[in-house]
Write a protein that holds these residues in place. Structure first.
Motif, PDB file in Angstrom:
ATOM      1  N   ALA A  97      34.512  35.871  35.376  1.00 30.39           N
ATOM      2  CA  ALA A  97      35.915  35.473  35.268  1.00 30.39           C
ATOM      3  C   ALA A  97      36.834  36.679  35.492  1.00 30.39           C
ATOM      4  O   ALA A  97      37.895  36.564  36.132  1.00 30.39           O
ATOM      5  CB  ALA A  97      36.183  34.846  33.902  1.00 30.39           C
ATOM      6  N   ILE A  98      36.443  37.826  34.966  1.00 34.99           N
ATOM      7  CA  ILE A  98      37.221  39.054  35.175  1.00 34.99           C
ATOM      8  C   ILE A  98      37.214  39.427  36.647  1.00 34.99           C
ATOM      9  O   ILE A  98      38.253  39.807  37.227  1.00 34.99           O
ATOM     10  CB  ILE A  98      36.658  40.191  34.304  1.00 34.99           C
ATOM     11  CG1 ILE A  98      36.941  39.911  32.827  1.00 34.99           C
ATOM     12  CG2 ILE A  98      37.239  41.538  34.723  1.00 34.99           C
ATOM     13  CD1 ILE A  98      36.209  40.834  31.876  1.00 34.99           C
ATOM     14  N   HIS A 122      36.875  37.461  39.240  1.00 38.87           N
ATOM     15  CA  HIS A 122      37.753  36.524  39.951  1.00 38.87           C
ATOM     16  C   HIS A 122      39.225  36.854  39.700  1.00 38.87           C
ATOM     17  O   HIS A 122      40.049  36.847  40.634  1.00 38.87           O
ATOM     18  CB  HIS A 122      37.448  35.093  39.495  1.00 38.87           C
ATOM     19  CG  HIS A 122      38.318  34.060  40.118  1.00 38.87           C
ATOM     20  ND1 HIS A 122      38.165  33.633  41.421  1.00 38.87           N
ATOM     21  CD2 HIS A 122      39.383  33.368  39.618  1.00 38.87           C
ATOM     22  CE1 HIS A 122      39.086  32.727  41.691  1.00 38.87           C
ATOM     23  NE2 HIS A 122      39.832  32.542  40.622  1.00 38.87           N
ATOM     24  N   ALA A 123      39.563  37.161  38.453  1.00 42.32           N
ATOM     25  CA  ALA A 123      40.954  37.466  38.108  1.00 42.32           C
ATOM     26  C   ALA A 123      41.427  38.744  38.777  1.00 42.32           C
ATOM     27  O   ALA A 123      42.597  38.845  39.190  1.00 42.32           O
ATOM     28  CB  ALA A 123      41.103  37.567  36.594  1.00 42.32           C
ATOM     29  N   GLY A 181      42.392  38.059  42.306  1.00 43.32           N
ATOM     30  CA  GLY A 181      43.682  37.391  42.330  1.00 43.32           C
ATOM     31  C   GLY A 181      44.831  38.333  42.056  1.00 43.32           C
ATOM     32  O   GLY A 181      45.918  38.196  42.634  1.00 43.32           O
ATOM     33  N   ALA A 182      44.611  39.302  41.174  1.00 44.84           N
ATOM     34  CA  ALA A 182      45.665  40.257  40.842  1.00 44.84           C
ATOM     35  C   ALA A 182      46.017  41.114  42.051  1.00 44.84           C
ATOM     36  O   ALA A 182      47.204  41.332  42.358  1.00 44.84           O
ATOM     37  CB  ALA A 182      45.227  41.127  39.668  1.00 44.84           C
ATOM     38  N   ALA A 229      43.262  35.509  47.338  1.00 42.86           N
ATOM     39  CA  ALA A 229      42.197  36.215  46.637  1.00 42.86           C
ATOM     40  C   ALA A 229      40.940  36.355  47.488  1.00 42.86           C
ATOM     41  O   ALA A 229      40.246  37.383  47.431  1.00 42.86           O
ATOM     42  CB  ALA A 229      41.868  35.494  45.330  1.00 42.86           C
ATOM     43  N   LEU A 287      42.573  44.682  36.835  1.00 44.34           N
ATOM     44  CA  LEU A 287      43.408  43.588  36.343  1.00 44.34           C
ATOM     45  C   LEU A 287      44.466  44.119  35.378  1.00 44.34           C
ATOM     46  O   LEU A 287      45.643  43.739  35.453  1.00 44.34           O
ATOM     47  CB  LEU A 287      42.521  42.542  35.668  1.00 44.34           C
ATOM     48  CG  LEU A 287      43.226  41.345  35.034  1.00 44.34           C
ATOM     49  CD1 LEU A 287      44.046  40.578  36.058  1.00 44.34           C
ATOM     50  CD2 LEU A 287      42.188  40.429  34.370  1.00 44.34           C
ATOM     51  N   GLU A 295      48.577  44.071  35.761  1.00 40.56           N
ATOM     52  CA  GLU A 295      49.389  43.454  34.707  1.00 40.56           C
ATOM     53  C   GLU A 295      50.415  44.450  34.154  1.00 40.56           C
ATOM     54  O   GLU A 295      51.531  44.059  33.789  1.00 40.56           O
ATOM     55  CB  GLU A 295      48.488  42.917  33.596  1.00 40.56           C
ATOM     56  CG  GLU A 295      47.677  41.690  33.994  1.00 40.56           C
ATOM     57  CD  GLU A 295      48.548  40.460  34.271  1.00 40.56           C
ATOM     58  OE1 GLU A 295      49.759  40.495  34.006  1.00 40.56           O
ATOM     59  OE2 GLU A 295      48.000  39.461  34.773  1.00 40.56           O
ATOM     60  N   ARG A 303      53.585  36.032  39.109  1.00 39.38           N
ATOM     61  CA  ARG A 303      53.213  37.452  39.047  1.00 39.38           C
ATOM     62  C   ARG A 303      53.638  38.192  40.314  1.00 39.38           C
ATOM     63  O   ARG A 303      54.071  39.345  40.238  1.00 39.38           O
ATOM     64  CB  ARG A 303      51.715  37.599  38.816  1.00 39.38           C
ATOM     65  CG  ARG A 303      51.256  39.054  38.678  1.00 39.38           C
ATOM     66  CD  ARG A 303      49.859  39.160  38.117  1.00 39.38           C
ATOM     67  NE  ARG A 303      48.910  38.432  38.952  1.00 39.38           N
ATOM     68  CZ  ARG A 303      47.646  38.189  38.584  1.00 39.38           C
ATOM     69  NH1 ARG A 303      47.203  38.609  37.399  1.00 39.38           N
ATOM     70  NH2 ARG A 303      46.835  37.525  39.382  1.00 39.38           N
TER      71      ARG A 303
END
Length: 449
Positions: free
Chosen positions: A91-92, A94-95, A98-99, A108, A294, A298, A316
């Motif tokens: 999940a990290i 993938h995120a 995307g970031a 992504a 990530l 952020e 974002r």
């Protein structure tokens, strides 16, 4: 608290307003941002460290450090396992893709991670060149970091391709479009160039270059490593086919990133192990680095809210663009102060664009020499005062050769980032003035490490 509109008396204004420009910004609370970076509290012989080494790699906020540690504590596993830690790790992963996609304006699936920009470019150049024929041509520049030159030279030698070089104008270290036009031909297949020079800060007219290259039927490969910490990047707007950057240059861990248009990536041959899910991310990924990436993105998105005026509920991508515009305003206010101060120090020579009216075409990165002082000696003298700068050629080997500096130690590079302050700039200028005034006392470096 420092504002981008405040200037030292000897500084001058330059540039004009607009997205990504040197616009007058609202109050930029640099102290609040600095408080998030633990390394900025380091001292050297009782004095605070002043970091002007950002072009070689920036410091990171606490949230990046925490994210890497939290990954090891809660999510440390390899890819694809049917258990909780692996699922969290994926999940990290993938995120993080995307970031980065939000940061550069991509999807992504068009984002590929690797060890660093250099390694990724060597890897991807093999796939790109596999679609070319002997005698096809690649254009490189004399302004770039060698990571966007050497891979193309190597693959050209392997595949019988022709290399043509787009020469910079050395009086201001810029690339001129009319010089490119003479290099493009029906056999041109790729033009590799930088968004911004890591050595002298020149920002190239990326969209215009891409348009001309596409009109000639070729692809573009853009090195955005030096641009990414300073400018809002939009791969869709400039329409580049490939773009590479490095996360550790924009407040994250040591990772590289490459973007490629989905249709092109899908059509390229891939050199990978057969079971690999991704055609261009070979081997086990740097999962803890993905967590830090990530967190770094952020952090920037939060800057877009606190300092760029973006709504906290905005997408974002919108927050990131606002962040980079606010950062640009603060950094270039500092650079105007720095450049004006440098111009008053006897014996200092600045390279690149030096006219304040043209500062919009540069990043806040200064390259200079001090008459009678070897660049390493100048950097060492600053280092003894707790001021971190780089010296040498910074892998922009071709440019420093063309400038006649490769045999004499290169240049001193001062790289401003958004966490620098006016007080730090003034401290640097005062130290350089003392070095220039005493140049007869120390002309050679004491070390070469």
């Amino acid at each position: 608290m420092v504002t981008a509109t405040h200037r030292r008396d000897r500084a001058v204004d330059g540039g004009c307003a607009g997205p990504g420009s040197i616009a007058a910004m609202t109050t930029f609370d640099v102290d609040a941002l600095r408080a998030q970076f633990p390394a900025l509290s380091l001292e050297h012989h009782g004095r605070p460290m002043a970091f002007f080494d950002g072009p070689g790699g920036t410091q990171v906020p606490q949230r990046v450090i925490d994210a890497v540690g939290d990954y090891y504590r809660t999510s440390n596993a390899n890819h694809g396992g049917p258990f909780a830690t692996s699922e969290r790790s994926d999940a990290i992963d993938h995120a993080a893709h995307g970031a980065i996609a939000d940061l550069i304006g991509a999807d992504a699936g068009e984002v590929k991670f690797g060890a660093n920009m250099t390694t990724l470019t060597f890897h991807l150049s093999r796939s790109i060149a596999a679609t070319f024929a002997p005698g096809d041509e690649i254009v490189v520049t004399g302004l770039d970091h060698d990571a966007n030159v050497a891979p193309w030279l190597a693959i050209a030698a392997d595949c019988g391709l022709v290399i043509r070089t787009w020469e910079p104008r050395l009086e201001d270290c810029t690339l001129h479009i009319e010089d490119l036009d003479g290099l493009l031909s029906p056999r041109t297949r790729l033009v590799a160039f930088g968004w911004a020079s890591n050595a002298v800060g020149t920002i190239n007219p990326v969209a215009d270059i891409v348009r001309r290259v596409h009109a000639a039927g070729a692809w573009t490969y853009v090195d955005a490593v030096h641009a990414a910490p300073h400018l809002a990047i939009d791969v869709r707007a400039v329409d580049t086919d490939f773009l590479a950057c490095s996360v550790y240059k924009f407040f994250g861990p040591h990772l590289g990133v490459v973007y490629g248009k989905a249709a092109i990536l899908d059509a390229l041959p891939a050199y990978k192990v057969r079971p690999a899910d991704d055609r261009f991310e070979t081997g086990t990924g740097n999962h803890e680095g993905f967590a830090g990436t990530l967190a770094a993105v952020e952090y920037l998105a939060e800057v877009g809210v606190t300092h760029g005026g973006a709504p906290a509920t905005a997408p974002r991508r919108e927050r990131l663009v606002a962040a980079m515009q606010a950062i640009r305003g603060h950094e270039m206010g500092l650079y105007q102060r720095l450049a004006a101060g440098l111009s008053e120090i006897d014996g200092v020579r600045q390279y690149g664009i030096t006219e304040p009216s043209r500062f919009e075409a540069r990043t806040p990165t200064a390259a200079l020499t001090v008459a009678g002082v070897h660049p390493r000696a100048a950097a060492e003298a600053l280092g003894r005062e707790g001021v971190a700068v780089w010296d040498g050629d910074f892998y922009a080997t071709g440019l420093l050769e063309r400038l006649g500096r490769s045999e004499s130690g290169g240049v001193v590079r001062i790289g401003l980032t958004h966490y620098n302050t006016e007080a730090e700039v003034d401290r640097l200028l005062d130290a350089l003035a003392r070095i220039a005034a005493s140049r007869g006392a120390a002309t050679a470096p004491t070390s070469t490490a």
